[in-house]
Every structure is written in structure tokens, then in C-alpha cells.
Enzyme design. Structure first.
Site, PDB file in Angstrom:
ATOM      1  N   LYS A  54      24.687  -6.150  -1.974  1.00  0.00           N
ATOM      2  CA  LYS A  54      26.175  -6.370  -1.954  1.00  0.00           C
ATOM      3  C   LYS A  54      26.872  -5.716  -0.742  1.00  0.00           C
ATOM      4  CE  LYS A  54      26.031  -6.215  -6.915  1.00  0.00           C
ATOM      5  NZ  LYS A  54      26.352  -5.476  -8.250  1.00  0.00           N
ATOM      6  N   ARG A  90       0.790  -1.426   0.005  1.00  0.00           N
ATOM      7  CA  ARG A  90       0.009  -0.083   0.051  1.00  0.00           C
ATOM      8  C   ARG A  90       0.909   1.565   0.158  1.00  0.00           C
ATOM      9  NH1 ARG A  90      -3.181  -3.757   1.803  1.00  0.00           N
ATOM     10  NH2 ARG A  90      -1.040  -4.771   2.770  1.00  0.00           N
ATOM     11  N   THR A  91       1.595   1.394   0.891  1.00  0.00           N
ATOM     12  CA  THR A  91       2.406   2.460   0.982  1.00  0.00           C
ATOM     13  C   THR A  91       3.529   3.007  -0.214  1.00  0.00           C
ATOM     14  OG1 THR A  91       2.635   1.999   3.362  1.00  0.00           O
ATOM     15  CG2 THR A  91       4.232   3.773   2.611  1.00  0.00           C
ATOM     16  N   ARG A 119      11.611   3.758   3.288  1.00  0.00           N
ATOM     17  CA  ARG A 119      11.285   2.871   4.434  1.00  0.00           C
ATOM     18  C   ARG A 119      12.440   1.923   4.739  1.00  0.00           C
ATOM     19  NH1 ARG A 119       5.766  -1.155   4.778  1.00  0.00           N
ATOM     20  NH2 ARG A 119       4.913   1.107   5.157  1.00  0.00           N
ATOM     21  N   HIS A 123       5.523   6.324  11.356  1.00  0.00           N
ATOM     22  CA  HIS A 123       5.054   6.118  10.012  1.00  0.00           C
ATOM     23  C   HIS A 123       3.912   7.200   9.985  1.00  0.00           C
ATOM     24  CE1 HIS A 123       3.482   4.488   6.507  1.00  0.00           C
ATOM     25  NE2 HIS A 123       3.014   3.212   6.770  1.00  0.00           N
TER      26      HIS A 123
HETATM   27  C1  NCD Z   1       1.845  -1.077   8.265  1.00  0.00           C
HETATM   28  C2  NCD Z   1       3.305  -0.876   8.294  1.00  0.00           C
HETATM   29  O1  NCD Z   1       4.080  -1.297   7.411  1.00  0.00           O
HETATM   30  O2  NCD Z   1       3.776  -0.412   9.111  1.00  0.00           O
HETATM   31  N1  NCD Z   1       1.377  -1.227   6.944  1.00  0.00           N
HETATM   32  C3  NCD Z   1       1.053  -0.045   6.151  1.00  0.00           C
HETATM   33  O3  NCD Z   1       2.101   0.919   6.088  1.00  0.00           O
HETATM   34  N2  NCD Z   1      -0.072   0.063   5.757  1.00  0.00           N
HETATM   35  C4  NCD Z   1       1.355  -1.795   9.338  1.00  0.00           C
HETATM   36  C5  NCD Z   1       1.649  -3.341   9.071  1.00  0.00           C
HETATM   37  O4  NCD Z   1       2.611  -3.864   8.523  1.00  0.00           O
HETATM   38  O5  NCD Z   1       0.968  -4.196   9.856  1.00  0.00           O
END
Ligand code: NCD
Length: 328
Positions: free
Chosen positions: A83, A55-56, A105, A135
Site C-alpha cells: 500500500k 532457503r534463506t 532481505r 549476503h
Molecule cells: C542467492 C541469493 O538470494 O542471493 N540465493 C540464496 O540466498 N541461497 C543466490 C541466487 O538467488 O541466485
């Protein structure tokens, strides 16, 4: 607004409300036949993903493209990171290519902060999730979803979430979503209750600006939104509860439990959902569950954040004023 978005705790109430209001304007673009604005034409954004994401990652990419930015996607798998290349060398490679923003991320809590404050790069840094830490765009899209559902789409403009009661349930210990939400919801005036088994609550929880409970059933009738968290097995190195059945029985949301919520209350989940664990299919597929709506809102929020960090002196969307409304 600061130059980077690293933590939801860095946002003032006014910053957060400005982002939510700008996201409402951005959402209108999604209703147009051509979903595109020229705002970030000629700007380059790199999506730097060292951890899995559906999703993100897709949502940031959609937001960047709707603002006409040039987008470069980087995932650690298949890159020179495998590497042994360091974050510093990776960042300097990006800098040499002239990027304007980095969406990162990373599995290590603090990696986006390091990137923003190390002097390695000039670009704006946006945290798309770091370890168990933060987040912030998830918390913003959750607040946006709550404001729309609990205050109203138009009525919500300029408003925060004062007095709204939000319950967050599950694996708080490993959840950057929970941390970011507690920070932002507190800033926006909401009252947050965390519900989890004691083993899934972090040390020092008493210093967080929220209540804690171990009893889901008694909390549900008093909330406006309940947010279910995934049990993050990939971050667990020990047994935190006896069995999955036991966990679901005490902390999972099924149809019977959902019936205890006030009629107007919504059920939220950041995704990915583990159906049968923290949420049953009946609840996930019900009209009260906003999981899909949260994904759509994520694009508007990320457009707003990128616009405000990279662009933003011009109005986000130009409106044609009705004739006669000009200021005299
Ligand atoms: C979350 C995350 O990656 O922190 N998901 C997200 O970004 N929609 C929560 C999760 O992984 O459970």
C-alpha cells in the site's frame, strides 16, 4: 563482534573463525533427538522479507526456533508495503512491538545498513541479502562447508581457509553471494578466482582482492572448490550473452568439465540452481555437489550468528566435562 551483521567485509578473521567454531557446536544440536536450545527464550526476532526467498527464509526461521526465540514472519507481499508504506514506518511498527533482532532481505542495496544506522530501531540487524550488494550469512555457510570438506570437521576448529583455491563462476555482476564470498574468503586467507564473461563482471573488479579469468577449463584443475552462480535474470535489463546455449557451453559445469577438477575438489551452489544453464543435472546430483549440505550448514551458521549477536556470553552448548578434568 559488531552489534549488526551487514557485510561480510565487516568481519575480522577472528570474528569469522569464532562464528564458524560456534556453528560447529550448533551443528551438534542438530544431531540430537530434540533439536532445541533455550538460549533465546523470551527474545523476539522478525524476519522481514521484501524479496523472494526459499532457503534463506526457512533456514533463519529454523535457526531462530532451535534457539527458542519467538519468531514473527513478515513478507512484503500481502503487507502494507504493497500500500506504499516506507521502510522507516515498517521498521518503527516493529520497534513498537519490541523486537530484539530484525533479519532483513531487501531488493535495494544498502537497506539493511540504513535500518541499522538510522536510529529508527534499537534491534540488532542481520542482512539476509540486499540487492546485488551483500549476503554475509551465505558467505559464512559457504566458508563453513569448505572448512569442513577441505580441512576437516574437528581438524578445522580454530582454523581459517589459508591457501585454499576457490573459483567462483558466472553472473558475478548481479551476485551478492560472489561479493560476500570474495570478502570473507580473502579475510580467511583463501585465494579466489572469478570466472565470467566480461559482460557479467562489475566495473572496478580490478580493485577486488581476487584474480579474474575468462577461461573456466584452465582454472578447474587448480582449484579446491568451484562455486557456480545462478544467472540472475530478474536483475537483468539487457542481453548480457548471446544465447543460453552459448553461456552453458562456455561457463556451465557439466560432467566432462567436472572431471577436470582435482579428485578432492567440491562443487558448490548457493541455490536456487537452474539445471541445464550453469550446472547440469548430472553434476548437481553427483556426490561432489554440496548444495544440500550448504542448506543444512546454513541453519548452524545462522544459529551461531544469532547467538553471538543476541546472547552470547554463556557457552553456546554446555558440555559435561569428564570427571577428573577440572582445572586445578
Ligand atoms: C542467492 C541469493 O538470494 O542471493 N540465493 C540464496 O540466498 N541461497 C543466490 C541466487 O538467488 O541466485
Amino acid at each position: 563482534m559488531q552489534r549488526h551483521l551487514i557485510s561480510a567485509a565487516d568481519l575480522t578473521r577472528d570474528d569469522a573463525v569464532l562464528i564458524l567454531d560456534t556453528a560447529e557446536e550448533m551443528a551438534r544440536v542438530a544431531d540430537r533427538p530434540i533439536k532445541k536450545l533455550p538460549t533465546l527464550r523470551g527474545r523476539t526476532i522478525v524476519n522481514l522479507f521484501f524479496e523472494d526467498s526459499t532457503r534463506t527464509r526457512i533456514s533463519f526461521e529454523a535457526a531462530e526456533k532451535r534457539l527458542s526465540a519467538d519468531v514473527i514472519n513478515f513478507s512484503a507481499k500481502g503487507s502494507s508495503v504493497s500500500k506504499g508504506e516506507s521502510l522507516k514506518d515498517t521498521a518503527q511498527t516493529l520497534e513498537a512491538m519490541g523486537v530484539d533482532a530484525v533479519v532483513i532481505r531487501h531488493g535495494a542495496s544498502g537497506a539493511p545498513y540504513r535500518l541499522a544506522n538510522s536510529g529508527w530501531i534499537d534491534a540488532a540487524v542481520i542482512n539476509a541479502g540486499d540487492g546485488t550488494h551483500q549476503h554475509p550469512t551465505q558467505a559464512l555457510l559457504d566458508a563453513f562447508t569448505m572448512r569442513r570438506r577441505l580441512v576437516g570437521r574437528d581438524a578445522g576448529l580454530g582454523q581459517d581457509l589459508a591457501g585454499k583455491r576457490i573459483t567462483i563462476v558466472g553472473d558475478v555482476l548481479h551476485s551478492r553471494v560472489a561479493r560476500s564470498n570474495v570478502d570473507l574468503l580473502h579475510t580467511l586467507g583463501a585465494e579466489v578466482t572469478l570466472v565470467a564473461p566480461p559482460t557479467l563482471l562489475p566495473v572496478g573488479i580490478e580493485t577486488w582482492p581476487c584474480e579474474v579469468s575468462y577461461d573456466l577449463d584452465s582454472t578447474l584443475p587448480k582449484c579446491d572448490a568451484v562455486m557456480m552462480l545462478r544467472v540472475q535474470r530478474e536483475r537483468m535489463n539487457a542481453a548480457f550473452f548471446p544465447t543460453e546455449r552459448e553461456y552453458s557451453r562456455r561457463y556451465g559445469l557439466d560432467g566432462d568439465r567436472m572431471a577436470k577438477l582435482p579428485e578432492h575438489a567440491i562443487v558448490m551452489h548457493p541455490g536456487p540452481m537452474v539445471r541445464g544453464m550453469e550446472i547440469t543435472a548430472e553434476v548437481a546430483d553427483s556426490g561432489r555437489c554440496t548444495a544440500i549440505e550448504q542448506v543444512a550448514n546454513g541453519v548452524s551458521i545462522r544459529m551461531a550468528v544469532l547467538y553471538l549477536l543476541l546472547g552470547g556470553n554463556e557457552p553456546a552448548v554446555t558440555h559435561t566435562r569428564p570427571t577428573g578434568s577440572e582445572e586445578k
